[in-house]
Enzyme design. Structure first.
Site, mmCIF file in Angstrom:
data_model
loop_
_atom_site.group_PDB
_atom_site.id
_atom_site.type_symbol
_atom_site.label_atom_id
_atom_site.label_comp_id
_atom_site.label_asym_id
_atom_site.label_seq_id
_atom_site.Cartn_x
_atom_site.Cartn_y
_atom_site.Cartn_z
ATOM 1 C CB SER B 322 44.371 33.647 29.196
ATOM 2 O OG SER B 322 44.834 32.430 29.722
ATOM 3 C CG ASP B 359 42.189 26.385 35.892
ATOM 4 O OD1 ASP B 359 41.123 26.647 35.288
ATOM 5 O OD2 ASP B 359 42.915 27.249 36.439
ATOM 6 C CG HIS B 365 39.456 29.387 39.034
ATOM 7 N ND1 HIS B 365 40.208 30.494 39.377
ATOM 8 C CD2 HIS B 365 40.153 28.751 38.085
ATOM 9 C CE1 HIS B 365 41.292 30.529 38.651
ATOM 10 N NE2 HIS B 365 41.296 29.470 37.844
ATOM 11 C CB CYS B 378 38.291 29.894 35.323
ATOM 12 S SG CYS B 378 37.831 28.157 35.450
#
Lengths: 370, 628
Positions: B322, B359, B365, B378
């Site tokens: 991420s 996710d 989210h 997210c």
């Protein structure tokens, strides 16, 4: 029996010359072996050998040479027997059979052969003296006398001594002279025969001898093996320059780059430490020695004495010239000592004996009756 | 008596030719005299030179290497005297009896001893190194047996010594004998067989500065090569000292923070690219290698599954997870594919093609903008946006941020990582790019791999608002001869075409990652410093290669955290990678916080006033731990 005049002349000078050469030898041996821890240093041993040498000198000078020559043939026969014995049951050292053990001591019959060949050649030529020079027939008998022990010595093998013996013979032949017709024919013949003789000679050499001859022609061919001796010796002599590096200053010999420095290569040691000036002095001394010998031969009472003197000069000169030539790199390494200088009892005693014989001839030149 | 009477004529007949003999001998003597003159008079100088060459050997004395300091002048690597055992086989008349006794004295087996000696054989008088670093007891024992041990030599030498041992091992590196291949490569000038050169890390990179100039000893030897005496000594000259950009205290904190975990920590000054700390675990002990480790020890190091010889900072290639979303966010704003207000509805997954891209948060989210998408990390937002950008735009911006290419750090064997593109796929895989693959890349998975150092480049660009400084290790060089200090100028910054406004949005979001109660690293919020960062959790499963072998938690995700601080005017950029650590927020972010707090002088203490007071030294971490 001994004429006083001879001592009264300039003979004392000759003794000085010999003692000086001996001294140079001892000094050089001292220089290269001083560092060794041996109980009796080599230079001291050499002095013992010199003392023994003088005793033999006196002995050989004392007994009338005619008396000695009477035993030429028996001594010759004994020599042959010993030479055969040494081949059959001799002690070998470094691949060559040269020594004969008598139980209490070891003898080297090839040394005896030098003396006996000198005696027998002089005896033969004086008995059958050819007035107008030698012809082929007259050469056959003495030639055979020389060739026989020579071949036996070559077989040991000891090239140096074999060549030394021939030098005695050739110097006598040179002095007696060859008939001009024979001289021409024989030179032609030997020229024609040369390839075959060379073939025979070469095939009878041991491998290490051939190697030595090869490296003599090109030392760089084998710089660490046989060529090493020649290269290092040339470096030693050359680096000595004009005035040398001084006593103990010779790095080539002190640091052991030079092999056999106290025996066969003593001249390199001497030249490195004393330079060209040293060589000049040594050559001058040797020149006086030869001159003295030549004068004895010239003024000898009879042919026997004259030929003996000639033989002695021939022999000693041969050793001197071949050894110096070898260390200067102009002759193959045949392993002959430098007379009066190289370390070693055998060479010392023989050389002093020969000089004694020379003096013997001189002492007896005014004798009328014998 | 024999009666043969010899008339005078006969001797007279001889007399004429006796001169022939005399003449011959004189001629030969004269010839030899000429020869002697030729050798001594004409060529005397030449032969004198030859005899000098015979007796004089030139022996090289190795120079002490220059010292290595950190940025504040704290000593990192020096030289310490040590005793080395040599054997000269040519001086050993009876090796069969001497060697076993020697082996016994120094605690080796006879086999080990013979193996050392059979390895070089060319010159019997070449001293062979048998054992380094003898103890005083061994020295005393050998000296005591001196006479019984001919051919055995003890030499006092300098050995390279990394003062803190394993600390920053990959950065500092080790030294070793020059190899045959290195000798033949021609890169090393003025060095002979047996010479010591840097073989790894700083020691290798700056070898030409540190190495120094060898001295020379002219010695007299005899024909056997024995040293007789020393003729002339030319002292060796120590190499120049170097001052690194490294901060020893920070390095200690970082090492301590990572502890026994496998991974890497890099800390840099974003303003100039100076590397402040560089940790790679597991590490090796450079002192063991510098002092000539046994082949046994080498083999163990090479076979170790933890790969201690790999510098993970520049050689470890991992999916960024991420953390990659930082690049995507910037690309989105720059290409105007989205504004900070653009929203994406996250329901916990995104159907794409014939599969659902999940996710990390099951329920999703909800409706997120870029800020929240970064703060909460997210995935669906970036699946959607990544798809809009397309792989080639992602690739372009990744490169702008320093990813997928060598950073140019002055260390050998840096890896490039990989940022995929349609072009790359076509050439490397002979396949077209599939849109689904863009979605994986958008959250830092799939083909994309980066090194921890590249990650630091990326966070530095963010912290520095678009100026990228290549990493720099060297700060100054102290010339050994003159004592003068040469400052190394800071690396030139490169402006990347991304607007400051974009960076403001990204920086804000990254600050939120730590400070927002919903942020993924909210647990690492510092009470003392404002910091921004991004967590990453890189999946190991499905990776090609499977380099992590048989570690028990080998399927655990790698944890990332990239951070900068203080947010207002960044002074440090940090990357933390913990292999198989799990979540970036829990496994990596706390370590980054420790490093940042330590650097900014706000070490976790009761110090009430942060940011203003710089404590002279952080508290010793080991003491803290033993109390706890």
């Amino acid at each position: 029996m001994i004429d006083r005049r001879s001592i009264a002349g300039y003979d004392w000078l000759l003794f000085v010359v010999v003692i000086l050469i001996l001294g140079m030898g001892v000094l050089s041996i001292y220089s290269v072996t001083a560092a060794s821890q041996a109980r009796t240093p080599l230079y001291v041993k050499q002095i013992y050998w010199i003392i023994l040498g003088w005793i033999v000198f006196l002995l050989m000078a004392w007994i009338d040479y005619h008396e000695i020559a009477r035993f030429a043939y028996p001594i010759y026969a004994l020599t042959l027997v010993l030479l055969v014995l040494v081949l059959v049951m001799g002690r070998s050292a470094q691949g060559a059979q040269r020594w004969l053990s008598l139980g209490f001591m070891n003898v080297q019959p090839s040394e005896l052969a030098k003396i006996s060949l000198l005696l027998v050649s002089a005896k033969y030529f004086s008995d059958y003296f050819p007035k107008k020079g030698l012809n082929l027939r007259q050469l056959l008998m003495p030639g055979g006398l020389v060739l026989l022990p020579m071949l036996l010595i070559l077989k040991q093998p000891d090239l140096g001594t074999a060549l030394a013996i021939s030098s005695v013979f050739f110097s006598m032949v040179l002095v007696i002279g060859l008939r001009s017709k024979f001289l021409i024919y024989s030179s032609l013949l030997s020229l024609m025969m040369f390839p075959f003789l060379w073939q025979f000679f070469w095939s009878h050499l041991k491998d290490y001898q051939r190697e030595r001859l090869r490296t003599f022609i090109d030392p760089t061919n084998d710089p660490t093996g046989t060529g090493y001796h020649i290269i290092q010796s040339k470096i030693a002599v050359g680096s000595g320059g004009l005035f040398g590096k001084g006593l103990f200053g010779g790095t080539q010999s002190q640091l052991k780059f030079l092999p056999e420095s106290h025996t066969d290569f003593i001249f390199s040691v001497f030249s490195e430490e004393w330079g060209f000036v040293g060589i000049l002095i040594l050559f001058l001394l040797f020149f006086f020695l030869v001159l003295w010998g030549i004068e004895i031969a010239y003024k000898a009472k009879d042919v026997l004495g004259s030929l003996l003197a000639v033989g002695v000069i021939g022999l000693i000169s041969f050793y001197f010239l071949v050894n110096v030539g070898m260390t200067l790199g102009v002759m193959p390494v045949v392993g002959v000592p430098l007379p009066l200088m190289s370390y070693g009892g055998t060479s010392m005693v023989t050389t002093m004996g020969l000089l004694g014989l020379l003096f013997n001839v001189k002492l007896r030149r005014f004798m009328l009756f014998y | 008596m024999r009666e043969s009477y010899l008339p005078q004529e006969e001797t007279r007949d001889l007399q004429s030719r006796i001169y022939w003999l005399f003449g011959l001998i004189i001629l030969a003597l004269f010839g030899l005299l000429l020869r002697a003159w030729y050798l001594q008079g004409v060529n005397g100088k030449f032969y004198l030179e030859l005899s000098e060459n015979n007796r004089v050997r030139v022996v090289e004395t190795p120079p002490p290497r220059g010292l290595i300091y950190d940025r504040n002048g704290a000593l990192l690597v020096n030289n310490v005297p040590s005793f080395t055992l040599y054997v000269v086989l040519g001086d050993m008349p009876d090796p069969a009896s001497v060697l076993p006794r020697l082996a016994d004295l120094v605690g080796m087996t006879p086999e080990e001893m013979t193996r050392r000696l059979t390895f070089k054989k060319e010159d019997p008088f070449f001293p062979i190194k048998v054992k380094d670093d003898l103890t005083m007891r061994e020295v005393a024992l050998i000296e005591g047996h001196g006479l019984d041990l001919p051919g055995v030599k003890i030499e006092a030498e300098f050995k390279r010594n990394a003062i803190h041992g394993i600390l920053a091992a990959h950065l500092l590196g080790y030294v070793g004998e020059i190899t045959q291949a290195q000798l033949e490569s021609g890169t090393y000038q003025n060095i002979r067989r047996g010479g010591i050169i840097g073989q790894y890390g700083i020691e290798q990179t700056f070898d030409s500065i540190i190495r120094g100039t060898p001295g020379q000893k002219r010695i007299e030897v005899d024909a056997l090569g024995h040293e007789i005496r020393v003729l002339e000594v030319n002292e060796p000259q120590r190499g120049d000292d170097v001052y690194l950009s490294l901060d020893l205290n920070l390095q200690k904190v970082a090492e301590e923070a990572l502890g026994n975990q496998s991974g890497a920590i890099v800390a840099m000054d974003p303003k100039n690219g100076e590397v402040l700390a560089m940790v790679s675990h597991p590490a090796f002990n450079p002192n063991l290698l510098s002092q000539g480790a046994s082949s046994h020890a080498w083999e163990a190091l090479l076979k170790d599954e933890g790969r201690p010889l790999t510098n993970r900072v520049i050689q470890g290639q991992y999916p960024p997870g991420s953390t990659f979303k930082i690049v995507l966010g910037a690309a989105l704003l720059e290409t105007k594919e989205a504004t900070p207000a653009s929203r994406v509805e996250c329901r916990g997954f995104l159907p794409f093609g014939n599969r659902n891209f999940k996710d990390w948060k099951r329920g999703g989210h909800g409706s997120v903008d870029l800020h929240r998408a970064l703060v909460e990390s997210c995935d669906v937002y970036f699946y959607e946006m990544g798809n809009r950008l397309g792989i080639d735009t992602i690739s372009k911006y990744s490169h702008l941020f320093g990813l997928g290419q060598q950073t140019g750090i002055e260390l050998a064997s840096e890896k490039g990582g990989l940022i995929p593109s349609t072009e790359w796929k076509r050439q490397a895989r002979k396949e077209p790019w599939y849109p689904g693959e863009t979605l994986s890349v958008s959250i830092g998975q799939g083909y994309v791999t980066v090194t921890p150092l590249q990650q630091t480049m990326m966070i530095n660009v963010v912290a520095n608002q678009g100026v990228l400084h290549p990493p720099q290790l060297l700060k100054k060089i102290r010339d050994q001869e003159t004592g003068s200090i040469q400052e190394i100028p800071a690396s030139e910054g490169k402006h990347i075409p991304v607007s400051p406004e974009t960076f403001r949005v990204i920086q804000n979001a990254l600050a939120g990652v730590v400070s927002d109660p919903h942020g993924t690293a909210t647990g690492s919020k510092s009470q003392l410093v404002s910091m921004g960062g991004k967590t990453g959790t890189a999946q190991v499963i499905g990776l090609k290669g499977g380099v992590h072998g048989k570690l028990p938690d080998k399927f655990n995700d790698h944890a990332w955290f990239v951070a900068f601080a203080p947010v207002e005017s960044p002074k440090i950029g940090v990357t933390v990678l913990v292999e198989n650590g799990g979540h970036g927020g829990s496994a990596a972010a706390p370590l980054a916080k420790k490093v940042i707090e330590a650097y900014l002088g706000v070490a976790p203490s009761l110090e009430p006033e942060p940011m203003t007071v710089k404590s002279p030294a952080p508290p010793p971490p080991i003491a803290v731990r033993s109390e706890g």
